[in-house]
Design a protein around this motif. Structure first.
Motif, PDB file in Angstrom:
ATOM      1  N   GLU A 293      26.076   0.243   3.359  1.00 54.66           N
ATOM      2  CA  GLU A 293      26.736  -0.797   4.137  1.00 54.66           C
ATOM      3  C   GLU A 293      25.753  -1.865   4.609  1.00 54.66           C
ATOM      4  O   GLU A 293      26.131  -3.031   4.810  1.00 54.66           O
ATOM      5  N   GLN A 294      24.500  -1.484   4.772  1.00 57.12           N
ATOM      6  CA  GLN A 294      23.487  -2.417   5.279  1.00 57.12           C
ATOM      7  C   GLN A 294      22.889  -3.304   4.184  1.00 57.12           C
ATOM      8  O   GLN A 294      22.123  -4.208   4.480  1.00 57.12           O
ATOM      9  N   THR A 296      23.951  -5.770   2.422  1.00 56.92           N
ATOM     10  CA  THR A 296      24.888  -6.871   2.209  1.00 56.92           C
ATOM     11  C   THR A 296      24.185  -8.076   1.575  1.00 56.92           C
ATOM     12  O   THR A 296      22.967  -8.128   1.465  1.00 56.92           O
ATOM     13  N   ARG A 300      28.416  -9.209  -1.662  1.00 58.81           N
ATOM     14  CA  ARG A 300      28.683  -7.796  -1.348  1.00 58.81           C
ATOM     15  C   ARG A 300      29.188  -7.693   0.082  1.00 58.81           C
ATOM     16  O   ARG A 300      28.477  -8.031   1.022  1.00 58.81           O
ATOM     17  N   GLU A 301      30.406  -7.197   0.240  1.00 58.42           N
ATOM     18  CA  GLU A 301      31.040  -7.082   1.545  1.00 58.42           C
ATOM     19  C   GLU A 301      30.713  -5.723   2.145  1.00 58.42           C
ATOM     20  O   GLU A 301      30.734  -4.689   1.463  1.00 58.42           O
ATOM     21  N   ALA A 302      30.367  -5.703   3.440  1.00 60.08           N
ATOM     22  CA  ALA A 302      29.866  -4.491   4.090  1.00 60.08           C
ATOM     23  C   ALA A 302      30.860  -3.334   4.010  1.00 60.08           C
ATOM     24  O   ALA A 302      30.479  -2.188   3.747  1.00 60.08           O
ATOM     25  N   LEU A 305      30.849  -1.869   0.575  1.00 61.32           N
ATOM     26  CA  LEU A 305      29.592  -1.150   0.369  1.00 61.32           C
ATOM     27  C   LEU A 305      29.651   0.236   1.004  1.00 61.32           C
ATOM     28  O   LEU A 305      29.206   1.222   0.414  1.00 61.32           O
ATOM     29  N   TYR A 346      28.422  -4.067  -6.748  1.00 60.16           N
ATOM     30  CA  TYR A 346      28.183  -2.968  -5.814  1.00 60.16           C
ATOM     31  C   TYR A 346      27.428  -1.793  -6.427  1.00 60.16           C
ATOM     32  O   TYR A 346      27.061  -0.852  -5.718  1.00 60.16           O
TER      33      TYR A 346
END
Length: 417
Positions: A293-294, A296, A300-302, A305, A346
């Motif tokens: 998630e980090q 980005t 790329r959307e958190a 991710l 991703y």
């Protein structure tokens, strides 16, 4: 931002309980990285109150590096090349007097110079790839000859295949570690609990923009266990333990996308754990989601991710083929492409996470750089993922230790292919 990188890998006991972590440091950080991690508090955070197996160098042993902090929390793994002389003997004696435990590291079929330290070692870490069952037995006879019942405990490292696990389990090894334990045999779809199938289908509903919040709340409410998990997670992590009393309220306050992330965590956390291996898989899946998630940037959307990272281990968590999970969860095409084919924007996030978790730090940094992510921050992101997951899932000691955990079932022979 830390000046060192480290990663942990679980070590399981014969009953499937978690008995400790191996903590690996990046070679390029040098021998001072252990001391830095202890002084910064990162080391204790990563080991999570469990014993930590840490590979040592001759320089670290002679400089008393492992006397920093709490020596009793560290199992110091002596390098295979460590010879015995006056200087090393005195250093090892200081470690023993401080309460540190010693292990002989990376032992294979051929004797190594460090075997002269066997009388001082309480553990021996054996390379499970060293041969078949007969070769493993011969090697263990060499290591334990004359030691009696007070001899060193054996850890099977680098367990990658069923045959290696069976050979070391039959021999009576005390610990097991390797990639084999993060990819258990999937169960047939017909054997999956209906609650698992329903929970994964719920992910698809949550992503459907035609489904209203009220409809989604009604569906979730039919599963009391999932409702409890979800409200506990949202309250503890998002609102400091208070403020959200219903699924509908959570949806209104945090929004559908954030809610979707917490729903994914709740589904993973609802997995019925029978031993430490199961629970570690759940925790690793959530940690990987947070790590990804980090990463980005560049389209790329958190939220996606996070789901990509978490779902990349859900086949192991639920023992269910990934293709079936994706059919039920109805993720976006970009997320599905990353998970099925390792293509699209991703895919590299998964590759970064997997490389880092295996201790392939340079490889992870190269991929991160190509993604436009600062590679120097990966250590920070990894530590953040562990902290975040600990807060989200709560205390874990009761899941990972204890004498009552049942033995894990032997994996299916179909894994031999």
């Amino acid at each position: 931002m830390s000046d060192f990188a480290l990663v942990r890998q679980p070590v399981f006991g014969g009953t499937g309980s978690l008995i400790g972590y191996e903590i690996r440091f990046r070679d390029s950080d040098g021998p001072g990285s252990f001391t830095q991690s202890v002084l910064s508090g990162t080391f204790d955070l990563i080991r999570n109150r469990m014993p930590a197996f840490v590979a040592a160098t001759r320089e670290q042993i002679l400089s008393d590096a492992f006397l920093v902090g709490e020596p009793g929390a560290v199992i110091i793994m002596l390098p295979p090349s460590l010879t015995k002389d006056d200087a090393t003997s005195e250093a090892v004696q200081r470690l023993a007097e401080a309460g540190a435990s010693l292990a002989l590291d990376d032992v294979g079929a051929d004797p190594v110079p460090a075997e002269v330290w066997l009388p001082q070692c309480t553990w021996v870490r054996v390379d499970a790839r060293s041969g078949d069952a007969a070769a493993i037995n011969t090697m263990c006879d060499r290591l334990t000859r004359g030691a009696g019942k007070d001899g060193p405990r054996l850890v099977a490292a680098h367990v990658e295949e069923l045959e290696q696990y069976e050979a070391t389990l039959e021999r009576g090894f005390d610990g097991f570690q390797g990639t084999f334990f993060s990819r258990p045999e999937p169960l047939p779809a017909a054997d999956l609990p209906q609650s698992t199938v329903a929970a994964i289908r719920l992910m698809g509903l949550a992503r459907d923009p035609t489904i209203t919040d009220g409809q989604l709340e009604d569906v979730i409410a039919t599963d009391p266990g999932l409702t409890f998990q979800l409200l506990r997670l949202v309250n503890a992590a998002a609102f400091g333990g208070r403020g959200v009393a219903s699924i509908g309220q959570a949806l209104r306050i945090i929004g559908r996308q954030t809610f979707l992330r917490w729903l994914a965590v709740a589904i993973a956390a609802a997995r019925k754990s029978t031993n430490g291996m199961d629970y570690e898989l759940v925790r690793q899946a959530v940690e990987r989601g947070r790590l990804c998630e980090q990463l980005t940037g560049a389209g790329r959307e958190a939220g996606t991710l996070f789901l990509v990272g978490l779902f990349s281990l859900l086949d192991a968590v639920f023992r269910m083929p990934l293709s079936e999970i994706l059919e039920r969860a109805a993720l976006s095409p970009e997320a599905s492409d990353a998970l099925r084919h390792r293509t699209g924007p991703y895919a590299d996030a998964i590759n970064v996470a997997e490389s880092y978790e295996l201790g392939l730090f340079e490889n992870a940094q190269e991929i991160a750089k190509d993604m436009g992510v600062d590679p120097a921050r990966l250590g920070e992101y990894y530590t953040n993922a562990i902290t975040w997951t600990a807060d989200a899932l709560g205390a874990t000691a009761e899941h990972s230790t204890g004498p009552a955990t049942p033995a894990p079932p032997s994996p299916s022979p179909s894994r031999r292919s």
